[in-house]
Scaffold this active site. Structure first.
Site, short mmCIF file in Angstrom:
data_model
loop_
_atom_site.label_atom_id
_atom_site.label_comp_id
_atom_site.label_asym_id
_atom_site.label_seq_id
_atom_site.Cartn_x
_atom_site.Cartn_y
_atom_site.Cartn_z
N GLY A 11 0.83 -1.21 0.00
CA GLY A 11 0.00 0.00 0.00
C GLY A 11 0.86 1.25 0.00
N VAL A 23 17.02 8.28 -0.88
CA VAL A 23 17.81 7.17 -1.42
C VAL A 23 18.56 7.64 -2.67
CG1 VAL A 23 17.63 4.92 -2.58
CG2 VAL A 23 16.36 5.33 -0.46
N ARG A 25 19.27 10.74 -3.74
CA ARG A 25 20.27 11.80 -3.53
C ARG A 25 21.48 11.26 -2.76
NH1 ARG A 25 17.05 16.81 -3.71
NH2 ARG A 25 16.28 16.79 -5.85
N ARG A 72 0.75 -4.70 -5.74
CA ARG A 72 0.93 -6.00 -5.10
C ARG A 72 1.19 -6.97 -6.26
NH1 ARG A 72 -3.09 -3.53 -1.22
NH2 ARG A 72 -1.76 -3.11 0.56
N ASP A 103 5.69 -5.62 5.81
CA ASP A 103 6.22 -6.97 6.06
C ASP A 103 6.19 -7.85 4.81
OD1 ASP A 103 7.03 -6.72 8.66
OD2 ASP A 103 5.16 -7.46 9.53
N GLY A 104 5.11 -7.78 4.04
CA GLY A 104 4.99 -8.58 2.83
C GLY A 104 6.13 -8.26 1.88
N SER A 105 6.35 -6.97 1.70
CA SER A 105 7.43 -6.54 0.80
C SER A 105 8.79 -7.02 1.31
CB SER A 105 7.43 -5.01 0.70
OG SER A 105 6.17 -4.56 0.27
N THR A 125 4.45 2.08 5.62
CA THR A 125 3.04 1.69 5.75
C THR A 125 2.39 2.59 6.78
OG1 THR A 125 1.50 0.02 6.61
CG2 THR A 125 3.77 -0.17 7.34
N ASP A 127 0.18 1.69 8.74
CA ASP A 127 -0.35 0.87 9.84
C ASP A 127 0.55 0.82 11.08
OD1 ASP A 127 -2.35 0.26 8.02
OD2 ASP A 127 -1.37 -1.58 7.37
N ASP A 129 2.64 -1.37 11.72
CA ASP A 129 2.55 -2.75 12.20
C ASP A 129 3.83 -3.55 11.93
OD1 ASP A 129 2.30 -2.80 9.46
OD2 ASP A 129 0.56 -4.13 9.42
N ARG A 171 -5.10 -2.27 9.09
CA ARG A 171 -5.12 -3.71 8.82
C ARG A 171 -5.49 -4.43 10.11
NH1 ARG A 171 -2.77 -6.27 4.09
NH2 ARG A 171 -1.71 -4.32 3.60
N ARG A 252 -4.78 7.32 3.48
CA ARG A 252 -3.50 6.97 2.86
C ARG A 252 -2.89 8.11 2.05
NH1 ARG A 252 -4.01 1.08 1.36
NH2 ARG A 252 -3.39 1.57 -0.76
#
Ligand code: ADP
Ligand code: F6P
Length: 319
Positions: A11, A23, A25, A72, A103-105, A125, A127, A129, A171, A252
């Site tokens: 997301g 990143v 620069r 995704r 976390d998924g990434s 994210t 969240d 989380d 989430r 978001r």
């Protein structure tokens, strides 16, 4: 390390652009080449990769969303997808990648690191989380957005002697709910982390009515999943008009707050420092305000404590 890539995945979150900018620069300062990888891991699988220079990331620090787009990518969950991504990296001479996501990434980043492409994760994210860090990029903006929206709902709840049940994102996590609930003086905060009984919420509202309070805010985290039903129960038991509002994706978007811009910049800079030293398979985060890094697998196995003391304070000072 000569050439690195940067991608955003999962997301979108306000502040991702600030991280991308940092990143790019920082890498250019260290005489590395940088490429943008578009639409998360899809960009690695499809070869959607473009060089970035210092001006490619001008004028984005103040913008929500992500200039690299995000997605995704189911194909990347399969070994074949990871191998395709590896091939793209080898073909393009990409030695390392900064992956901005959740976390998924990071699971994807761990798989790619195992194939020899050094990856460093940045927590992006709303969240909050991710267990290894006390703070994730986008969290502050999302909370402030939710707070402003709940403030608007308070005006209406107050004018109509109503109870407003507000569902916020997160989430399965209740951090946005807890903090916005405190910030908006919610009578009750309902999250998956803390057991709740609708009868206690009803009792609290009844007691508050007795001392003259005429409107109520109940904040529910999306993981609880039934804000409409909660509103109906409160209306049925408390004899008060009640409405449920799901804030949704507005949380978001929008310009990142100062905090999101600054922390994204710090963490982005740090990630490049790691890659410059040839260190990968790490996730960067914040602990006690300091930027730190931990092994990706360790990060993924950690669990995050819910701040029960803050929840207790919220409960005790709200009526
Ligand atoms: P987030 O990064 O915000 O937790 P997702 O869980 O949707 O978001 O993950 C984002 C992307 O990361 C997925 O679409 C997929 O490309 C990749 N990913 C997620 N889980 C895995 C996994 N177990 N293995 C490899 N890649 C993964
Ligand atoms: O992870 C960010 C988040 O906005 C969660 O709070 C929410 O559960 C989820 O993403 C919504 O995902 P989507 O954008 O796929 O609807």
């Amino acid at each position: 390390m000569k050439k690195i890539g940067v991608l955003t995945s999962g997301g979108d979150a306000p502040g991702m652009n600030a991280a991308v900018r940092a990143v790019v620069r920082a890498a250019l300062q260290k005489n590395m080449e940088v490429v943008g990888i578009y639409r998360g891991y899809n960009g690695l699988i499809n070869g959607d990769i473009r060089p970035l220079d210092a001006t490619s990331v001008s004028d984005i620090i103040q913008r929500g969303g992500t200039m690299l787009y995000t997605a995704r990518c189911l194909e990347f969950k399969e070994k074949a997808g990871v191998l395709k991504a590896k091939e793209t990296c080898l073909k393009n001479g990409i030695d390392g990648i900064v992956v901005i996501g959740g976390d998924g990434s990071f699971r994807g980043a761990a798989d790619l690191s195992a194939e020899g492409i050094l990856c460093v994760g940045l927590p992006g994210t709303i969240d909050n989380d991710i267990a290894m860090t006390e703070y994730t990029i986008g969290y502050d903006t999302a909370m402030n957005t939710a707070m402003e929206l709940i403030d608007k709902l308070i005006d209406t709840a107050c004018s109509h002697d109503r109870c407003s049940v507000v569902e916020v994102m997160g989430r399965r996590a209740g951090y946005i709910a807890l903090n916005t609930g405190i910030a908006c003086g919610a009578t009750a905060i309902i999250t998956t982390e803390m057991p709740y009984d609708i009868n206690d919420v009803v009792k609290k509202i009844e007691a508050s009515k007795k001392i003259g309070k005429n409107h109520f805010i109940v904040v529910v985290s999306e993981g609880v999943g039934n804000s409409q039903k909660i509103a109906e129960e409160i209306q049925a038991h408390c004899n008060i008009d009640c409405r449920a509002t799901i804030l949704g994706h507005v949380q978001r978007g929008g310009a990142p707050t100062l905090r999101d811009r600054v922390e994204a910049s710090r963490m982005g800079y740090y990630a490049v420092d790691l890659l410059e030293k040839g260190i990968g398979n790490r996730v960067v985060g914040l602990q006690h305000g300091d930027v730190i890094d931990v092994d990706i697998h360790e990060a993924l196995s950690m669990t995050k404590e819910f701040p029960k003391d803050l929840y207790k304070i919220a409960n005790e000072i709200s009526i």
